[in-house]
Design a protein around this motif. Structure first.
Motif, PDB file in Angstrom:
ATOM      1  N   VAL A 186      -9.372  11.738   3.132  1.00 26.09           N
ATOM      2  CA  VAL A 186      -9.296  10.569   3.999  1.00 26.09           C
ATOM      3  C   VAL A 186      -8.843   9.379   3.170  1.00 26.09           C
ATOM      4  N   LEU A 187      -7.739   8.756   3.580  1.00 24.95           N
ATOM      5  CA  LEU A 187      -7.229   7.556   2.917  1.00 24.95           C
ATOM      6  C   LEU A 187      -7.503   6.357   3.815  1.00 24.95           C
ATOM      7  N   ILE A 188      -7.909   5.249   3.209  1.00 24.10           N
ATOM      8  CA  ILE A 188      -8.330   4.069   3.954  1.00 24.10           C
ATOM      9  C   ILE A 188      -7.679   2.824   3.363  1.00 24.10           C
ATOM     10  N   THR A 189      -7.213   1.947   4.221  1.00 22.59           N
ATOM     11  CA  THR A 189      -6.791   0.610   3.828  1.00 22.59           C
ATOM     12  C   THR A 189      -6.962  -0.292   5.039  1.00 22.59           C
TER      13      THR A 189
ATOM     14  N   VAL B 252       0.844  -1.193   0.000  1.00 22.27           N
ATOM     15  CA  VAL B 252       0.000   0.000   0.000  1.00 22.27           C
ATOM     16  C   VAL B 252       0.881   1.245   0.000  1.00 22.27           C
ATOM     17  N   ARG B 253       0.712   2.087  -0.987  1.00 18.38           N
ATOM     18  CA  ARG B 253       1.473   3.326  -1.097  1.00 18.38           C
ATOM     19  C   ARG B 253       0.515   4.514  -1.015  1.00 18.38           C
ATOM     20  N   ALA B 254       0.993   5.618  -0.471  1.00 15.72           N
ATOM     21  CA  ALA B 254       0.132   6.790  -0.327  1.00 15.72           C
ATOM     22  C   ALA B 254       0.972   8.048  -0.234  1.00 15.72           C
ATOM     23  N   LEU B 255       0.397   9.172  -0.678  1.00 16.57           N
ATOM     24  CA  LEU B 255       1.051  10.467  -0.504  1.00 16.57           C
ATOM     25  C   LEU B 255       0.033  11.586  -0.636  1.00 16.57           C
ATOM     26  N   PHE B 256       0.467  12.759  -0.209  1.00 14.41           N
ATOM     27  CA  PHE B 256      -0.329  13.984  -0.318  1.00 14.41           C
ATOM     28  C   PHE B 256       0.569  15.063  -0.902  1.00 14.41           C
ATOM     29  N   THR B 257       0.150  15.672  -2.011  1.00 16.39           N
ATOM     30  CA  THR B 257       0.974  16.696  -2.650  1.00 16.39           C
ATOM     31  C   THR B 257       0.833  18.030  -1.928  1.00 16.39           C
TER      32      THR B 257
ATOM     33  N   GLN C 199      -9.463  32.432  -2.483  1.00 17.46           N
ATOM     34  CA  GLN C 199     -10.375  32.656  -3.593  1.00 17.46           C
ATOM     35  C   GLN C 199     -10.742  34.127  -3.742  1.00 17.46           C
ATOM     36  N   VAL C 200     -11.075  34.774  -2.649  1.00 15.83           N
ATOM     37  CA  VAL C 200     -11.432  36.189  -2.711  1.00 15.83           C
ATOM     38  C   VAL C 200     -10.178  37.061  -2.746  1.00 15.83           C
ATOM     39  N   ALA C 201      -9.197  36.750  -1.923  1.00 13.15           N
ATOM     40  CA  ALA C 201      -8.003  37.591  -1.817  1.00 13.15           C
ATOM     41  C   ALA C 201      -7.173  37.599  -3.092  1.00 13.15           C
ATOM     42  N   HIS C 202      -7.114  36.455  -3.785  1.00 14.87           N
ATOM     43  CA  HIS C 202      -6.227  36.347  -4.944  1.00 14.87           C
ATOM     44  C   HIS C 202      -6.927  35.920  -6.226  1.00 14.87           C
ATOM     45  N   GLY C 203      -8.222  35.768  -6.193  1.00 13.20           N
ATOM     46  CA  GLY C 203      -8.949  35.422  -7.401  1.00 13.20           C
ATOM     47  C   GLY C 203      -8.873  33.954  -7.787  1.00 13.20           C
ATOM     48  N   GLY C 204      -8.429  33.124  -6.889  1.00 11.26           N
ATOM     49  CA  GLY C 204      -8.381  31.697  -7.193  1.00 11.26           C
ATOM     50  C   GLY C 204      -7.299  31.005  -6.404  1.00 11.26           C
ATOM     51  N   THR C 205      -7.317  29.697  -6.501  1.00  6.62           N
ATOM     52  CA  THR C 205      -6.291  28.890  -5.853  1.00  6.62           C
ATOM     53  C   THR C 205      -6.234  27.549  -6.553  1.00  6.62           C
ATOM     54  N   GLY C 206      -5.196  26.779  -6.248  1.00  8.10           N
ATOM     55  CA  GLY C 206      -5.025  25.481  -6.878  1.00  8.10           C
ATOM     56  C   GLY C 206      -5.639  24.361  -6.062  1.00  8.10           C
ATOM     57  N   ARG C 207      -5.370  23.148  -6.499  1.00  8.56           N
ATOM     58  CA  ARG C 207      -5.843  21.962  -5.802  1.00  8.56           C
ATOM     59  C   ARG C 207      -4.677  21.004  -5.572  1.00  8.56           C
ATOM     60  N   MET C 208      -4.643  20.429  -4.377  1.00  6.86           N
ATOM     61  CA  MET C 208      -3.688  19.388  -4.031  1.00  6.86           C
ATOM     62  C   MET C 208      -4.379  18.034  -4.169  1.00  6.86           C
ATOM     63  N   ALA C 209      -3.596  16.960  -4.076  1.00  5.46           N
ATOM     64  CA  ALA C 209      -4.187  15.629  -4.222  1.00  5.46           C
ATOM     65  C   ALA C 209      -3.667  14.697  -3.144  1.00  5.46           C
ATOM     66  N   ALA C 210      -4.578  13.868  -2.658  1.00  8.30           N
ATOM     67  CA  ALA C 210      -4.231  12.737  -1.805  1.00  8.30           C
ATOM     68  C   ALA C 210      -4.420  11.475  -2.637  1.00  8.30           C
ATOM     69  N   CYS C 211      -3.385  10.633  -2.665  1.00  7.61           N
ATOM     70  CA  CYS C 211      -3.416   9.438  -3.518  1.00  7.61           C
ATOM     71  C   CYS C 211      -3.073   8.212  -2.686  1.00  7.61           C
ATOM     72  N   ILE C 212      -3.743   7.104  -3.008  1.00  8.76           N
ATOM     73  CA  ILE C 212      -3.423   5.832  -2.384  1.00  8.76           C
ATOM     74  C   ILE C 212      -3.589   4.747  -3.432  1.00  8.76           C
ATOM     75  N   TRP C 213      -2.631   3.810  -3.475  1.00  7.34           N
ATOM     76  CA  TRP C 213      -2.662   2.787  -4.514  1.00  7.34           C
ATOM     77  C   TRP C 213      -1.945   1.532  -4.047  1.00  7.34           C
ATOM     78  N   LEU C 214      -2.166   0.459  -4.790  1.00  8.62           N
ATOM     79  CA  LEU C 214      -1.499  -0.816  -4.532  1.00  8.62           C
ATOM     80  C   LEU C 214      -0.350  -0.985  -5.517  1.00  8.62           C
ATOM     81  N   ALA C 215       0.831  -1.254  -4.976  1.00 12.50           N
ATOM     82  CA  ALA C 215       2.000  -1.424  -5.834  1.00 12.50           C
ATOM     83  C   ALA C 215       1.989  -2.826  -6.440  1.00 12.50           C
TER      84      ALA C 215
END
Length: 271
Positions: A116-119, A19-24, A255-271
């Motif tokens: 939320v990541l689950i295994t 089980v592998r996982a990370l958060f950018t 969003q209001v202060a700068h007109g937008g923002t990005g998105r991060m990702a949480a990933c979990i997978w089976l090697a």
């Protein structure tokens, strides 16, 4: 929390090696991603006004780092769960994903909502859920746990895994923290009407508002579903997307202060 060389977070939890996982994170400079301000630098969202080429470059960089394919969903703060299989396209409408297929990463994007990541300790399956307050109140974790168990049971014979001593575990990633998440009484009611004990997750504020503890609410929902071993976000400022602008995107902050923002990702997978 464990920090990889890239600056991304790796869960510190007793998951098995397969089980592998990370958060950018957002990245510290243009060396870390292709997006321009205010979505600098490692934005993964294709719905936030970023240049498509920049998003594509960042997503390709993520896939290379994972050694697996991150499957991106169209998230709507609901509770539907996508079961990943080879050939599944990006863009399905869902707020959680579950998989027993190696090489496919359950992926949720966030910029204040709780990932939320689950295994389980046998590594039968993996799941990821996008748990903002609406999804959390609407049952996204309950649906993710049900789908996880169904997929895990279906794959048990193939993996020759015994489940008697197996335990479900979860990891909570960064989100808007309990000192920053001000909500109205309707949000409190959405939780307290279903679970009176959830009242302890809301701190009264002037004007009839409340400060909500999203990680604590998620822990209550997970515990009710039989998941008592929960790691990661403890509600401290180190995990707060709003209070860590150099590290995390935050919709509420930017969003209001700068007109937008990005998105991060949480990933979990089976090697």
């Amino acid at each position: 929390m464990n920090t990889a060389a890239s600056g991304w977070l790796q869960p510190d939890w007793p998951a098995p090696p397969r089980v592998r996982a990370l958060f950018t994170t957002r990245g510290a400079s243009a060396d870390d991603g292709a997006s321009a301000p205010p979505r600098d630098w490692f934005n993964l969202g294709d719905h936030v006004g970023d240049a498509p080429a920049a998003v594509a470059a960042n997503r390709a960089r993520l896939a290379a780092a994972l050694g697996a394919r991150p499957v991106f969903m169209s998230q709507v703060h609901g509770h539907d769960v996508l079961v990943l299989a080879p050939g599944v396209p990006d863009g399905a409408t869902a707020d959680a994903a579950v998989s027993t297929a190696p090489g496919l990463a359950c992926t949720v994007m966030v910029a204040d909502c709780l990932p939320v990541l689950i295994t389980d300790t046998a590594g039968r399956a993996v799941a990821a859920a996008h748990a903002g307050w609406r999804g959390l109140a609407g049952g996204v974790l309950e649906q993710a746990l049900a789908s996880f168990e169904a997929c895990a049971q279906a794959g048990r014979a193939q993996l020759a895994i015994k489940t008697e001593a197996n335990e479900l575990i979860a990891w909570l990633g960064p989100c808007i923290g309990p000192r920053a998440f001000e909500v109205g009484p309707e949000v409190r009611a959405a939780f307290v009407d279903a679970d009176g004990g959830a009242a302890g997750c809301f701190a009264p504020q002037p004007g009839g508002k409340y400060l909500a503890d999203l990680p604590a609410l998620a822990r209550r929902r997970l515990a009710a579903g039989g998941v008592t071993r929960v790691f990661g976000n403890d509600g401290s400022d180190d995990w707060c997307t709003v209070r860590q602008p150099a590290r995390y995107f935050s919709y509420r902050r930017d969003q209001v202060a700068h007109g937008g923002t990005g998105r991060m990702a949480a990933c979990i997978w089976l090697a």
